[in-house]
Write an enzyme that holds these catalytic residues in place. Structure first.
Site, PDB file in Angstrom:
ATOM      1  N   LYS A   1      41.294  28.971  47.925  1.00 26.68           N
ATOM      2  CA  LYS A   1      40.650  30.272  48.122  1.00 26.68           C
ATOM      3  C   LYS A   1      39.821  30.555  46.877  1.00 26.68           C
ATOM      4  O   LYS A   1      40.355  30.897  45.828  1.00 26.68           O
ATOM      5  CB  LYS A   1      41.689  31.366  48.346  1.00 26.68           C
ATOM      6  CG  LYS A   1      41.064  32.723  48.669  1.00 26.68           C
ATOM      7  CD  LYS A   1      42.132  33.769  48.945  1.00 26.68           C
ATOM      8  CE  LYS A   1      41.497  35.103  49.283  1.00 26.68           C
ATOM      9  NZ  LYS A   1      40.748  35.667  48.149  1.00 26.68           N
TER      10      LYS A   1
ATOM     11  N   TYR B   1      32.378  26.373  53.852  1.00 28.15           N
ATOM     12  CA  TYR B   1      33.640  26.085  54.530  1.00 28.15           C
ATOM     13  C   TYR B   1      33.788  26.765  55.884  1.00 28.15           C
ATOM     14  O   TYR B   1      34.700  26.459  56.635  1.00 28.15           O
ATOM     15  CB  TYR B   1      34.813  26.541  53.651  1.00 28.15           C
ATOM     16  CG  TYR B   1      34.660  27.973  53.179  1.00 28.15           C
ATOM     17  CD1 TYR B   1      34.927  29.050  54.019  1.00 28.15           C
ATOM     18  CD2 TYR B   1      34.217  28.251  51.896  1.00 28.15           C
ATOM     19  CE1 TYR B   1      34.752  30.362  53.607  1.00 28.15           C
ATOM     20  CE2 TYR B   1      34.044  29.560  51.462  1.00 28.15           C
ATOM     21  CZ  TYR B   1      34.315  30.604  52.322  1.00 28.15           C
ATOM     22  OH  TYR B   1      34.133  31.899  51.911  1.00 28.15           O
TER      23      TYR B   1
ATOM     24  N   CYS C   1      39.486  62.862  18.183  1.00 31.66           N
ATOM     25  CA  CYS C   1      38.760  61.984  19.104  1.00 31.66           C
ATOM     26  C   CYS C   1      38.022  60.898  18.324  1.00 31.66           C
ATOM     27  O   CYS C   1      37.273  61.217  17.381  1.00 31.66           O
ATOM     28  CB  CYS C   1      37.766  62.804  19.932  1.00 31.66           C
ATOM     29  SG  CYS C   1      36.715  61.796  21.001  1.00 31.66           S
TER      30      CYS C   1
ATOM     31  N   CYS D   1      34.045  61.946  18.845  1.00 32.51           N
ATOM     32  CA  CYS D   1      33.390  63.185  18.391  1.00 32.51           C
ATOM     33  C   CYS D   1      34.203  63.970  17.376  1.00 32.51           C
ATOM     34  O   CYS D   1      33.793  65.068  16.965  1.00 32.51           O
ATOM     35  CB  CYS D   1      33.052  64.064  19.590  1.00 32.51           C
ATOM     36  SG  CYS D   1      34.521  64.728  20.438  1.00 32.51           S
TER      37      CYS D   1
ATOM     38  N   CYS E   1      30.923  65.335  23.950  1.00 32.84           N
ATOM     39  CA  CYS E   1      31.446  64.077  23.390  1.00 32.84           C
ATOM     40  C   CYS E   1      30.610  62.941  23.958  1.00 32.84           C
ATOM     41  O   CYS E   1      30.548  62.747  25.179  1.00 32.84           O
ATOM     42  CB  CYS E   1      32.917  63.913  23.777  1.00 32.84           C
ATOM     43  SG  CYS E   1      33.624  62.315  23.333  1.00 32.84           S
TER      44      CYS E   1
ATOM     45  N   CYS F   1      40.669  64.492  24.952  1.00 33.66           N
ATOM     46  CA  CYS F   1      39.648  65.189  24.175  1.00 33.66           C
ATOM     47  C   CYS F   1      39.018  66.230  25.102  1.00 33.66           C
ATOM     48  O   CYS F   1      38.562  65.894  26.193  1.00 33.66           O
ATOM     49  CB  CYS F   1      38.582  64.207  23.682  1.00 33.66           C
ATOM     50  SG  CYS F   1      37.077  64.991  23.062  1.00 33.66           S
TER      51      CYS F   1
ATOM     52  N   GLU G   1      42.711  24.852  52.345  1.00 31.52           N
ATOM     53  CA  GLU G   1      41.671  24.682  51.317  1.00 31.52           C
ATOM     54  C   GLU G   1      41.881  25.730  50.228  1.00 31.52           C
ATOM     55  O   GLU G   1      42.573  26.736  50.453  1.00 31.52           O
ATOM     56  CB  GLU G   1      40.287  24.864  51.939  1.00 31.52           C
ATOM     57  CG  GLU G   1      40.049  26.260  52.464  1.00 31.52           C
ATOM     58  CD  GLU G   1      38.871  26.362  53.425  1.00 31.52           C
ATOM     59  OE1 GLU G   1      38.261  27.437  53.466  1.00 31.52           O
ATOM     60  OE2 GLU G   1      38.576  25.391  54.138  1.00 31.52           O
TER      61      GLU G   1
ATOM     62  N   ASP H   1      37.405  32.211  44.158  1.00 27.85           N
ATOM     63  CA  ASP H   1      37.218  33.576  43.668  1.00 27.85           C
ATOM     64  C   ASP H   1      35.740  33.777  43.345  1.00 27.85           C
ATOM     65  O   ASP H   1      35.323  33.774  42.188  1.00 27.85           O
ATOM     66  CB  ASP H   1      38.078  33.802  42.423  1.00 27.85           C
ATOM     67  CG  ASP H   1      38.182  35.271  42.072  1.00 27.85           C
ATOM     68  OD1 ASP H   1      37.804  36.105  42.914  1.00 27.85           O
ATOM     69  OD2 ASP H   1      38.621  35.585  40.955  1.00 27.85           O
TER      70      ASP H   1
ATOM     71  N   LYS I   1      48.439  33.627  48.821  1.00 25.97           N
ATOM     72  CA  LYS I   1      48.105  34.041  47.460  1.00 25.97           C
ATOM     73  C   LYS I   1      49.042  33.403  46.440  1.00 25.97           C
ATOM     74  O   LYS I   1      50.244  33.272  46.676  1.00 25.97           O
ATOM     75  CB  LYS I   1      48.172  35.564  47.335  1.00 25.97           C
ATOM     76  CG  LYS I   1      47.221  36.302  48.265  1.00 25.97           C
ATOM     77  CD  LYS I   1      45.786  36.186  47.811  1.00 25.97           C
ATOM     78  CE  LYS I   1      45.497  37.122  46.674  1.00 25.97           C
ATOM     79  NZ  LYS I   1      44.056  37.116  46.301  1.00 25.97           N
TER      80      LYS I   1
END
Length: 658
Positions: free
Chosen positions: A112, A220, A402, A405, A424, A418, A110, A114, A308
């Site tokens: 998989k 399932y 940066c 800042c 910051c 930074c 079946e 997500d 996978k």
């Protein structure tokens, strides 16, 4: 028509339309027409002042408590080991045949999904609890939230005394897109992926928010059950699910080994056409008695694997390379690209990690690039297609100040940094986002917008300021978006977080390179925060799982103290680490060598960690035990030289207490 008669008719009609929409995928009416029917039913119920038994309006229950109740699964919700090709699957089957005998095995195959795993418990045919996967042993009770999913059966036919039914909650891609569009229109923070959206929605404390979003689910899996459940295999179990109006996936199929690869390929070829996300196929032994005989190792069954799928790749074009400021001051380059849909997610930004990677790629603005979702989760820039350059490309402008800042930047190895720390705003915001997160101090009510507002107003300049927010209560109540109830809930959550565990607190500090596992090891080793705070480099290096780099980063953090640790500690009561009976290997350094019939090395490492031990890769005079399998090699000789105690496979279960 009499009110009671109309109620009965509407109830049947609503149930029919739920089935057509969610199970048959063949709606007869629009959402607006359905909503009108539902509202009419709700109004009639209210006028009658009588709640119908198993009413459609029960799909939205009472608001749950602020903290979800915990519940142990009857049978653990296990993870799956992975295979990536036919050769690895054949090795899996060899292990199966070794345990059940040399006979043909029929497999269930079946997709998989997500999404987010859930377990529904039915007692005497009635839904009693819905629980998240959690850690596989204990999950959170989310029954009222799950009831908002319109096609969850509240009762069963031909039911056993007790049964757990497992499924995966998800969003269809069209619904995910719509949810993010609505969030964006309100200037909110969009969800990163459909899975992220499903997880956030399912655990949302506002039942109305959960009910407003069209969560979906496929069922399932069979969990724990009483002995009067007599289905013999996965095929019979799926028929049981269908007979009881559970939503199941149409791609499920059954085959012997020879047909598994073909059907996995069929699922893979359908991937781009599906309106939900998948990242592989699940292959499991069909016969329940064989599943029982095969059992499981650590946190995975021996009778199932996840096959996978390879990462999906697409070509896109870089709009511009920009730079973001992280909570530790690291300036990370990232590419903004023309959006591409990969495995169900729109990719528009890709991290380039550090200055070395930027140099290696030789990337330019307007470049054509190959993009992948690594593991179907993390966007990754595979390569720059330099052969497609047209002359419109321009060099990346690397900042010397940066972006947040304006402080001067400096190179620290491959990282641009930074050094302004909490002065910051981007670093301050990043710190608080981590500090209040669920796996850190777990302070609810401090989302993206509220954090940003409190920092911009100057109410939170250091970690300790969070625990002194109450002095701004009257000012907060006058701000837009700060309702009296939400402020009350926020203060309650802050108060309840004042006694963190030592591991949780160390993790929440945001020390570079110190994740959950390392924080847990540090807590176990030092036992009190005072011991940890006063450590030195030599002491840290005595821990086998702390290397030179991590040890130095810990010392640097504690000595520079960018967050005001002493001030923060004065606001808290940090719990010391206490060794439990289950942690009989507390701080024992254990090396594994050789091969084992019942366990892989990774499985043994997980068990050792669960029991408080510290898995180590090399034998030294500080090693406490060597777990020794077949063909042990040089580690055995070295352990014998040091006089280290050996644990053979026949004594393994007794040693690990499993």
């Amino acid at each position: 028509m009499a009110p009671e008669e109309e109620i009965n008719k509407l109830k049947a009609e609503l149930e029919r339309h739920n089935k057509l929409y969610y199970q048959d995928d063949n709606p007869e009416i629009s959402d607006a027409e359905y909503d009108a029917l539902y509202q009419r039913f709700k109004d009639l119920e209210a006028k009658q002042n009588k709640k119908e038994k198993l009413s459609p309006t029960d799909k939205v229950g009472a608001k749950p408590a602020r903290n979800f109740e915990k519940h142990d699964h009857i049978k653990p919700m296990l993870s799956l080991n992975n295979v990536f090709n036919e050769e690895e699957f054949e090795k899996f089957e060899e292990r199966v045949l070794k345990r059940v005998g040399n006979q043909e095995i029929i497999y269930s195959i079946e997709p998989k999904f997500d999404g987010i795993g859930v377990s529904l418990t039915y007692e005497k045919g009635k839904l009693s609890k819905a629980v998240t996967r959690g850690d596989g042993i204990t999950g959170e009770v989310i029954t009222e939230n799950v009831k908002t999913i319109k096609h969850i059966p509240l009762t069963l036919k031909d039911y056993p005394e007790v049964i757990e039914i497992r499924g995966e909650v998800f969003f269809r891609l069209k619904h995910f897109k719509k949810i993010n569009e609505e969030i964006e229109s309100k200037n909110g923070k969009k969800f990163l992926s459909p899975r992220n959206a499903a997880a956030g929605t399912l655990r949302n404390l506002d039942i109305e928010v959960v009910a407003s979003r069209p969560l979906d689910v496929f069922f399932y899996g069979l969990g724990g059950h009483s002995s009067d459940f007599t289905k013999r295999n996965q095929r019979d179990f799926l028929n049981f699910l269908k007979e009881n109006n559970f939503s199941t996936n149409e791609f499920t199929n059954f085959s012997n080994k020879d047909g598994v690869k073909n059907y996995v390929d069929k699922i893979l070829s359908s991937r781009e056409d599906l309106d939900y996300e998948i990242d592989g196929a699940v292959v499991k032994v069909d016969d329940f008695s064989k599943q029982e005989k095969l059992g499981f190792v650590s946190k995975a069954p021996r009778w199932a694997v996840a096959w996978k799928f390879p990462a999906t790749e697409k070509v896109s074009k870089v709009k511009k390379v920009l730079f973001s400021v992280g909570r530790t001051g690291v300036i990370t380059p990232f590419a903004t690209i023309e959006p591409v849909l990969i495995a169900g997610a729109n990719i528009s930004n890709i991290s380039l990690h550090n200055m070395d990677e930027l140099k290696r790629l030789e990337i330019m603005d307007n470049d054509s690039v190959l993009v992948r979702r690594a593991g179907d989760v993390i966007p990754q820039l595979v390569k720059v297609n330099k052969e497609l350059r047209s002359g419109d490309e321009t060099p990346v402008k690397i900042p010397d100040k940066c972006p947040s800042c304006e402080s001067e930047l400096f190179l620290d190895g491959p990282f641009l940094k930074c050094g302004a720390g909490m002065k910051c705003k981007k670093q301050l915001f990043g710190f608080f986002e981590h500090f209040v997160s669920r796996k850190a101090m777990n302070i609810e009510g401090l989302g993206y917008k509220i954090n940003k507002t409190l920092i911009n107003l100057g109410y939170m300049k250091s970690a300790a300021d969070l625990f002194r927010l109450k002095k701004y209560e009257s000012e907060l109540k006058s701000l837009e978006g700060f309702g009296e109830k939400s402020i009350e809930n926020l203060f309650q959550s802050i108060e309840s977080s004042r006694e963190p565990s030592l591991a949780m607190f160390i993790y929440s500090l945001g020390i570079p390179e110190v994740g959950e596992t390392t924080a847990s090891s540090l807590a176990r080793y030092f036992k009190t925060f005072s011991n940890f705070k006063n450590t030195n480099l030599d002491e840290l290096l005595q821990m086998d799982n702390i290397g030179d780099i991590v040890a130095q980063k810990i010392i640097n953090f504690l000595s520079t103290d960018p967050i005001g640790i002493d001030d923060l500690v004065n606001e808290l009561s940090i719990k010391d680490f206490i060794v439990t009976e289950d942690s009989h290997l507390d701080n024992k350094k254990i090396v594994i060598t050789g091969t084992f019939e019942e366990y892989s090395r990774e499985e043994l490492k997980d068990i050792i960690k669960d029991k408080g031990g510290i898995p180590s890769s090399s034998v030294s005079s500080k090693t406490n035990y060597l777990i020794c399998g077949e063909n042990p090699g040089s580690k055995l000789r070295k352990a014998e030289e040091f006089g280290i105690e050996l644990v053979k496979e026949e004594n393994l279960k007794e040693f690990l207490k499993i």
